[in-house]
Design an enzyme around this catalytic site. Structure first.
Site, PDB file in Angstrom:
ATOM      1  N   LYS A  64      -2.544  34.003  12.433  1.00  0.00           N
ATOM      2  CA  LYS A  64      -2.607  35.305  13.098  1.00  0.00           C
ATOM      3  C   LYS A  64      -1.613  35.356  14.277  1.00  0.00           C
ATOM      4  O   LYS A  64      -0.835  36.298  14.401  1.00  0.00           O
ATOM      5  CB  LYS A  64      -4.041  35.597  13.574  1.00  0.00           C
ATOM      6  CG  LYS A  64      -5.041  35.672  12.406  1.00  0.00           C
ATOM      7  CD  LYS A  64      -6.451  35.999  12.861  1.00  0.00           C
ATOM      8  CE  LYS A  64      -7.116  34.906  13.674  1.00  0.00           C
ATOM      9  NZ  LYS A  64      -7.313  33.647  12.906  1.00  0.00           N
ATOM     10  N   THR A  65      -1.662  34.345  15.132  1.00  0.00           N
ATOM     11  CA  THR A  65      -0.760  34.311  16.283  1.00  0.00           C
ATOM     12  C   THR A  65       0.693  34.169  15.830  1.00  0.00           C
ATOM     13  O   THR A  65       1.605  34.741  16.430  1.00  0.00           O
ATOM     14  CB  THR A  65      -1.134  33.136  17.214  1.00  0.00           C
ATOM     15  OG1 THR A  65      -2.530  33.232  17.494  1.00  0.00           O
ATOM     16  CG2 THR A  65      -0.349  33.182  18.507  1.00  0.00           C
ATOM     17  N   ASP A 109      -5.417  38.596  21.239  1.00  0.00           N
ATOM     18  CA  ASP A 109      -6.135  37.633  20.409  1.00  0.00           C
ATOM     19  C   ASP A 109      -7.630  37.799  20.688  1.00  0.00           C
ATOM     20  O   ASP A 109      -8.007  38.253  21.768  1.00  0.00           O
ATOM     21  CB  ASP A 109      -5.670  36.220  20.785  1.00  0.00           C
ATOM     22  CG  ASP A 109      -5.974  35.211  19.682  1.00  0.00           C
ATOM     23  OD1 ASP A 109      -6.478  35.624  18.617  1.00  0.00           O
ATOM     24  OD2 ASP A 109      -5.710  34.019  19.893  1.00  0.00           O
ATOM     25  N   THR A 158     -11.367  36.663  14.452  1.00  0.00           N
ATOM     26  CA  THR A 158     -11.995  35.833  13.431  1.00  0.00           C
ATOM     27  C   THR A 158     -13.214  36.561  12.869  1.00  0.00           C
ATOM     28  O   THR A 158     -13.841  36.098  11.936  1.00  0.00           O
ATOM     29  CB  THR A 158     -12.471  34.506  14.044  1.00  0.00           C
ATOM     30  OG1 THR A 158     -13.188  34.809  15.246  1.00  0.00           O
ATOM     31  CG2 THR A 158     -11.300  33.608  14.376  1.00  0.00           C
ATOM     32  N   ARG A 217      -2.899  24.945  10.682  1.00  0.00           N
ATOM     33  CA  ARG A 217      -3.009  24.281  11.988  1.00  0.00           C
ATOM     34  C   ARG A 217      -3.528  22.856  11.831  1.00  0.00           C
ATOM     35  O   ARG A 217      -3.053  21.932  12.491  1.00  0.00           O
ATOM     36  CB  ARG A 217      -3.931  25.061  12.928  1.00  0.00           C
ATOM     37  CG  ARG A 217      -4.137  24.298  14.251  1.00  0.00           C
ATOM     38  CD  ARG A 217      -5.043  25.013  15.213  1.00  0.00           C
ATOM     39  NE  ARG A 217      -4.404  26.215  15.687  1.00  0.00           N
ATOM     40  CZ  ARG A 217      -5.048  27.355  15.873  1.00  0.00           C
ATOM     41  NH1 ARG A 217      -6.332  27.442  15.625  1.00  0.00           N
ATOM     42  NH2 ARG A 217      -4.405  28.414  16.313  1.00  0.00           N
TER      43      ARG A 217
HETATM   44  P1  ADP Z   1      -4.394  31.648  14.305  1.00  0.00           P
HETATM   45  O1  ADP Z   1      -3.758  32.524  15.327  1.00  0.00           O
HETATM   46  O2  ADP Z   1      -4.776  32.378  13.057  1.00  0.00           O
HETATM   47  O3  ADP Z   1      -5.527  30.827  14.839  1.00  0.00           O
HETATM   48  P2  ADP Z   1      -1.822  30.301  14.339  1.00  0.00           P
HETATM   49  O4  ADP Z   1      -0.915  31.420  14.018  1.00  0.00           O
HETATM   50  O5  ADP Z   1      -1.883  29.846  15.756  1.00  0.00           O
HETATM   51  O6  ADP Z   1      -3.294  30.604  13.799  1.00  0.00           O
HETATM   52  O7  ADP Z   1      -1.425  29.086  13.378  1.00  0.00           O
HETATM   53  C1  ADP Z   1      -1.626  27.744  13.751  1.00  0.00           C
HETATM   54  C2  ADP Z   1      -0.404  26.917  13.427  1.00  0.00           C
HETATM   55  O8  ADP Z   1      -0.295  26.805  12.016  1.00  0.00           O
HETATM   56  C3  ADP Z   1       0.903  27.558  13.885  1.00  0.00           C
HETATM   57  O9  ADP Z   1       1.313  27.049  15.123  1.00  0.00           O
HETATM   58  C4  ADP Z   1       1.897  27.198  12.811  1.00  0.00           C
HETATM   59  O10 ADP Z   1       2.579  26.009  13.158  1.00  0.00           O
HETATM   60  C5  ADP Z   1       1.043  26.948  11.595  1.00  0.00           C
HETATM   61  N1  ADP Z   1       1.120  28.048  10.627  1.00  0.00           N
HETATM   62  C6  ADP Z   1       0.261  29.080  10.506  1.00  0.00           C
HETATM   63  N2  ADP Z   1       0.597  29.880   9.495  1.00  0.00           N
HETATM   64  C7  ADP Z   1       1.708  29.351   8.948  1.00  0.00           C
HETATM   65  C8  ADP Z   1       2.544  29.716   7.831  1.00  0.00           C
HETATM   66  N3  ADP Z   1       2.275  30.806   7.088  1.00  0.00           N
HETATM   67  N4  ADP Z   1       3.589  28.918   7.545  1.00  0.00           N
HETATM   68  C9  ADP Z   1       3.845  27.820   8.286  1.00  0.00           C
HETATM   69  N5  ADP Z   1       3.110  27.422   9.335  1.00  0.00           N
HETATM   70  C10 ADP Z   1       2.041  28.175   9.664  1.00  0.00           C
END
Ligand code: ADP
Length: 333
Positions: A64-65, A109, A158, A217
């Site tokens: 998401k981030t 977020d 989430t 992650r």
């Molecule tokens: P969320 O915000 O959903 O908790 P993040 O966007 O922070 O998740 O993702 C966590 C980590 O996973 C990121 O820092 C990145 O390195 C990796 N990641 C997430 N999605 C991808 C993707 N589609 N391809 C490659 N790496 C990804």
């Protein structure tokens, strides 16, 4: 205290942004989502308008981030990052809203955590790019109607179910991020091993992928730990056996469950005899917050069919008993 949790605390966390994709094309998986977003971005740019507001939902660590950083990059604009938990009153939103340049992105977020008053304040900001600012207090208070520069709100949650309908409806684009498959996780591990200069082979990439709970992650975190482990225990060498030993050492099992996941199953099976048990009761027994369980632990257990949610509470499945090598309690008719 507990030696196993101490090791996990020592585990390297992703050095925040070093492994995060910078452009949409560097992202692995989520093809449908990416395709739709590219069309929306393209169209908005063609019209010279800001992109419509976007809501991402899905379990933690699925991107998401990352989307909230690559979208502004694609649009060659800037992003302000906020967290719903920190926005306690409308005035907390003000600096973010007034700092945005034209067409920029505001990322919130955990948007399900904003209180009602903040949510209502967002409505006019999102819809008309206007906000009311109250100057002074009591009888001398005046309301100033302030015009904002058009912007794009990206919300992440989430818990899509916790968002009120009026807020949800104000997002033109809503995307659910799903779990990553084995091939996608292998690809993420391979790419990042190049960035980290870890000489990883297909066998070790596959071990990490299958023990990462379908979550990028976690794949990154496991890879970082493997790098440390290999450097200090295996002279920098990496193979499937070394990868397995490294993950065993920090309590990650073949399904990718960590100590907390197994603690949950253990509590449900031993203390509550397999359930049904309420989430709060499980959380109390484990001494962790029910939010943590609901956000970080349960989604993957549900998805793996290790637990089921019934109207009377959570229940462990046969598969969970087998995985944890616990004998199911005898059912008395
Ligand atoms: P969320 O915000 O959903 O908790 P993040 O966007 O922070 O998740 O993702 C966590 C980590 O996973 C990121 O820092 C990145 O390195 C990796 N990641 C997430 N999605 C991808 C993707 N589609 N391809 C490659 N790496 C990804």
């Amino acid at each position: 205290t507990d030696p196993e949790s101490a090791t996990e605390a020592l585990m390297p966390k992703e050095p925040d942004n070093s492994l995060r994709p910078r452009r949409m094309d560097e992202m692995v998986g989520q093809r449908d989502v990416i395709e739709r977003l590219k069309i929306a971005i393209d169209a908005a740019q063609g019209r010279g308008e800001p992109l419509g507001h976007i809501l991402f939902d899905g379990p933690p660590g699925l991107g998401k981030t990352t989307f909230a950083t690559v979208i502004p990059a694609e649009m060659r604009t800037t992003v302000e990052m906020a967290n719903g938990a920190g926005l306690k009153a409308p005035k907390d939103l003000l600096p973010y809203l007034t700092n945005l340049s034209e067409g920029a992105v505001l990322f919130i977020d955990e948007i399900h955590r904003i209180p009602k008053a903040v949510e209502e304040y967002l409505y006019t900001a999102m819809e008309d790019f206007r906000i009311d600012i109250i100057l002074g207090e009591g009888v001398s208070a005046r309301t100033l109607n302030y015009e904002l520069r058009p912007f794009t709100l990206i919300g992440a949650t989430t818990r899509a179910g916790m968002l009120s309908a009026p807020l949800r409806d104000r997002f033109q684009i809503r995307e659910h991020l799903g779990w990553y498959n084995h091939a996608e996780l292998c690809e993420i591990v391979r790419r990042n091993s190049v960035k980290l200069k870890v000489p990883i082979d297909d066998g070790s990439a596959s071990v990490i992928a299958s023990r990462s709970r379908s979550t990028p992650r976690l794949a990154n975190n496991r890879l970082l730990w493997l790098r440390d482990y290999s450097q200090s225990k295996a002279k920098g060498k990496v193979d499937a056996q070394i990868a397995t030993a490294a993950l065993d050492m920090i309590g990650i099992d073949e399904l990718g469950l960590d100590k907390q996941d197994r603690g949950y199953l253990d509590t449900l099976m031993r203390v509550f005899l397999g359930g049904p048990a309420g989430l709060e009761a499980i959380a109390h027994t484990m001494n962790v917050s029910s939010d943590t369980l609901e956000d970080e632990v349960e989604p993957f257990l549900l998805r793996s069919e290790l637990i089921v949610r019934t109207r009377r509470g959570r229940m462990a499945t046969q598969k969970a008993f087998e995985h944890m090598k616990v004998t199911p309690p005898k059912v008395t008719p």
